[in-house]
Scaffold this active site. Sequence first.
Site, mmCIF file in Angstrom:
data_model
loop_
_atom_site.group_PDB
_atom_site.id
_atom_site.type_symbol
_atom_site.label_atom_id
_atom_site.label_comp_id
_atom_site.label_asym_id
_atom_site.label_seq_id
_atom_site.Cartn_x
_atom_site.Cartn_y
_atom_site.Cartn_z
ATOM 1 N N LYS A 1 -3.518 -11.086 7.290
ATOM 2 C CA LYS A 1 -2.961 -11.929 6.732
ATOM 3 C C LYS A 1 -1.741 -12.543 7.698
ATOM 4 O O LYS A 1 -1.652 -13.511 8.027
ATOM 5 C CB LYS A 1 -2.496 -11.786 5.394
ATOM 6 C CG LYS A 1 -1.786 -12.839 4.743
ATOM 7 C CD LYS A 1 -1.334 -12.436 3.194
ATOM 8 C CE LYS A 1 -0.613 -13.292 2.322
ATOM 9 N NZ LYS A 1 -0.046 -12.792 1.238
ATOM 10 N N GLU B 1 -1.908 -1.633 12.902
ATOM 11 C CA GLU B 1 -2.988 -0.964 13.038
ATOM 12 C C GLU B 1 -4.279 -1.923 13.541
ATOM 13 O O GLU B 1 -5.077 -1.601 14.261
ATOM 14 C CB GLU B 1 -3.542 -0.398 11.749
ATOM 15 C CG GLU B 1 -2.892 0.898 11.154
ATOM 16 C CD GLU B 1 -1.503 0.562 10.235
ATOM 17 O OE1 GLU B 1 -0.979 -0.730 10.448
ATOM 18 O OE2 GLU B 1 -1.045 1.328 9.421
ATOM 19 N N GLY C 1 -2.744 -10.027 -0.397
ATOM 20 C CA GLY C 1 -3.740 -9.208 0.651
ATOM 21 C C GLY C 1 -4.869 -8.761 -0.236
ATOM 22 O O GLY C 1 -6.080 -8.843 -0.105
ATOM 23 N N ARG C 2 -4.422 -8.050 -1.392
ATOM 24 C CA ARG C 2 -5.334 -7.371 -2.159
ATOM 25 C C ARG C 2 -6.221 -8.132 -3.090
ATOM 26 O O ARG C 2 -7.030 -7.645 -3.804
ATOM 27 C CB ARG C 2 -4.808 -6.246 -3.080
ATOM 28 C CG ARG C 2 -3.407 -6.565 -4.034
ATOM 29 C CD ARG C 2 -2.540 -5.394 -4.372
ATOM 30 N NE ARG C 2 -1.283 -5.906 -4.766
ATOM 31 C CZ ARG C 2 -0.299 -6.136 -4.536
ATOM 32 N NH1 ARG C 2 -0.325 -6.159 -3.020
ATOM 33 N NH2 ARG C 2 0.828 -6.577 -4.899
ATOM 34 N N GLU D 1 -1.124 -0.496 -6.188
ATOM 35 C CA GLU D 1 -0.225 -1.464 -5.253
ATOM 36 C C GLU D 1 0.475 -2.726 -6.165
ATOM 37 O O GLU D 1 1.651 -2.952 -5.869
ATOM 38 C CB GLU D 1 -0.862 -2.138 -4.172
ATOM 39 C CG GLU D 1 0.149 -2.524 -3.179
ATOM 40 C CD GLU D 1 -0.733 -3.101 -1.839
ATOM 41 O OE1 GLU D 1 -1.641 -2.151 -1.356
ATOM 42 O OE2 GLU D 1 -0.547 -4.075 -1.120
ATOM 43 N N HIS E 1 -20.087 16.486 -10.787
ATOM 44 C CA HIS E 1 -20.155 17.949 -9.923
ATOM 45 C C HIS E 1 -18.618 18.288 -9.456
ATOM 46 O O HIS E 1 -18.608 19.198 -8.519
ATOM 47 C CB HIS E 1 -21.078 18.130 -9.047
ATOM 48 C CG HIS E 1 -22.697 17.746 -9.787
ATOM 49 N ND1 HIS E 1 -23.320 18.619 -10.451
ATOM 50 C CD2 HIS E 1 -23.054 16.744 -10.206
ATOM 51 C CE1 HIS E 1 -24.482 18.148 -10.894
ATOM 52 N NE2 HIS E 1 -24.157 16.781 -10.809
ATOM 53 N N LYS F 1 5.114 0.371 7.043
ATOM 54 C CA LYS F 1 5.075 -0.622 8.369
ATOM 55 C C LYS F 1 6.080 -0.318 9.180
ATOM 56 O O LYS F 1 6.190 -0.229 10.344
ATOM 57 C CB LYS F 1 4.557 -1.767 7.891
ATOM 58 C CG LYS F 1 3.280 -2.159 7.158
ATOM 59 C CD LYS F 1 2.887 -3.507 7.178
ATOM 60 C CE LYS F 1 1.534 -3.892 6.213
ATOM 61 N NZ LYS F 1 1.162 -5.187 6.463
HETATM 62 C C1 G6Q Z 1 -2.125 -6.145 0.113
HETATM 63 C C2 G6Q Z 1 -0.977 -5.396 0.615
HETATM 64 C C3 G6Q Z 1 -1.685 -4.708 2.259
HETATM 65 C C4 G6Q Z 1 -2.093 -5.579 3.385
HETATM 66 C C5 G6Q Z 1 -2.515 -4.684 4.487
HETATM 67 C C6 G6Q Z 1 -2.808 -5.621 5.747
HETATM 68 O O1 G6Q Z 1 -1.869 -6.578 -0.765
HETATM 69 O O2 G6Q Z 1 -0.129 -6.216 1.117
HETATM 70 O O3 G6Q Z 1 -2.773 -3.577 1.837
HETATM 71 O O4 G6Q Z 1 -3.228 -6.191 2.728
HETATM 72 O O5 G6Q Z 1 -1.188 -4.157 4.887
HETATM 73 O O6 G6Q Z 1 -2.035 -6.544 6.215
HETATM 74 P P1 G6Q Z 1 -2.339 -7.881 6.931
HETATM 75 O O7 G6Q Z 1 -3.511 -8.543 6.072
HETATM 76 O O8 G6Q Z 1 -1.141 -8.949 6.899
HETATM 77 O O9 G6Q Z 1 -2.706 -7.273 8.309
#
Ligand code: G6Q
Length: 548
Positions: free
Chosen positions: A208, A214, A268-269, A354, A385, A513
Amino acid sequence: MFERKVNKTKAWKKLESHCKHFRKVQMKDLFDIDENRADKFRVNLDAVYLDYSKNRINERTMRLLMSLARDCGLEEKIKAMFRGDKINVTEKRPVLHIALRNRANTPIYVDGKNVMPQINEVLAKMKKFSDAVRFGEFKGQTGKKLTNIVNIGIGGSDLGPVMACEALRKYWAKDINCYFISNIDGTACAEVLNKVDPETTLFIVASKTFTTIETLTNARTCRKWLVDALGEHAVAKHFVALSTNREEVEKFGINPENMFEFWNFVGGRYSMWSAIGLIIAIAVGFENFERLLDGAHAMDQHFLNTDLEHNIPVILAMLGIWYNNFYGIHRYAVVPYDQYLQYVPAYLQQLDMESNGKFVSVDADYVKYATGPVLFGGAGTNVQHSFFQLIHQGTEIVPTDFIVPAISHNEIGEHHEILLANVLAQGEALMRGKTIKEAAEELKKAGKSKEEISYLKKFKSFEGNRPSNTIVFKKIDPYTLGMLIAMYEHKVFVQGVVWNIDSFDQYGVELGKQMALSILPELQGNAYGVGHDSSTNSLISLIKRLRK
Ligand code: G6Q
């Protein structure tokens, strides 16, 4: 925004005293005295059924829970989300994952502008591109079909696509394989790059913000691997980006023509319905991706238009509130009995924890009550199990959602019937339990001595009265998956409303981050630890020594 303390409302007080009385009530007695209990506490939307009768509730409990929801202004808050109001108050943004799957295409306005045309435009671009990849029209640099699709993303830009691709594996095109690189651990990259061939690989960089360390590090490594094999020109044929940040995408060296846009009103989520779902569309085909959106839209309409008493996400949410805030049970498990749904618990863990793991209310006050519970889970029967020991006999009570398809995509022999028998037995056993007397009788029948019976009977007893929901549907298909995920999204939303928190920010994730960035130069030897505690400083030195 209006100030309110949910734990000072009339409904909350009534629920507190109702709970005091209800603590002694056994679910099995409630079943014994009311043969219609299962019908009373069951609701469905199309072919998705929720049986919530195995909860510590009666009709009064549900009435009080719904009046608590009303006291919290839930009905108005639902409308506000669908209208596009800026309900993400800390970030001053609307929350419009519902617009991404607004199949009715009714206008939704943000700052006076209808967002549907831009959403439809990106969907059309996704259709064109996913078809072109699937039918071999969009080829790699050397003219070969792209059959290895690698999604590079983390958190919300990974978990939805992984979960949905796995859930819909049966719908994948025969010659397409999907891979996911999320962790910064070089192993994640190495293991995927070992399996794929540059000539047939498409990398989707999903971020996003396009600033996540990462994802960008993994993307750079993959880019170098590709350029080493096929040259710089190949990037245009093997890399696409999914992002809200055009400038950073260009800086990274991906042509904006190969970028699929989404917007800040998509968290994002909550983003698997947006361009972030591109890998899903390539794997299962755009029509199936649309079915996923259709299913979610059906659940959205149910959530928006159904009275609270029959509203599936609302019922699930208020049951969660009942245990969390009145019984003091701050844990919750989700157990899908379908191998294809194995990543659903991990997906929901992010969605729920989150969104609602917050200690400050939207009024900028510390909350005086519990908010989001700890969520965990795994696929059944495997987890029977492992952690089910604690669910049956631990000192902690763990309300559990069982997710159950009546039909498997792989009906082999009696496998699925055995699986179904297991899940039904679990729900019943958790509810009913086994008294010491019953355990003793069983031991007697098994021919145990008096001494053995007297020693073993408590070990073999189960207190029962442990709650579960059972969510049953015909078979996992794109439409049903869309319904299920939207159901949980709205459940989390309702709980956030009751707890009066902002379910749509994530300052806790952002902290991680920032902090890693300050330690990185110290680990690389270019800077010296300042301002850390002595433990962190000595760990930095230890790791540097070990890496020499
Ligand atoms: C989701 C969070 C988090 C995010 C990641 C990746 O709601 O904000 O999980 O999706 O940190 O972020 P980017 O999509 O910006 O790389």
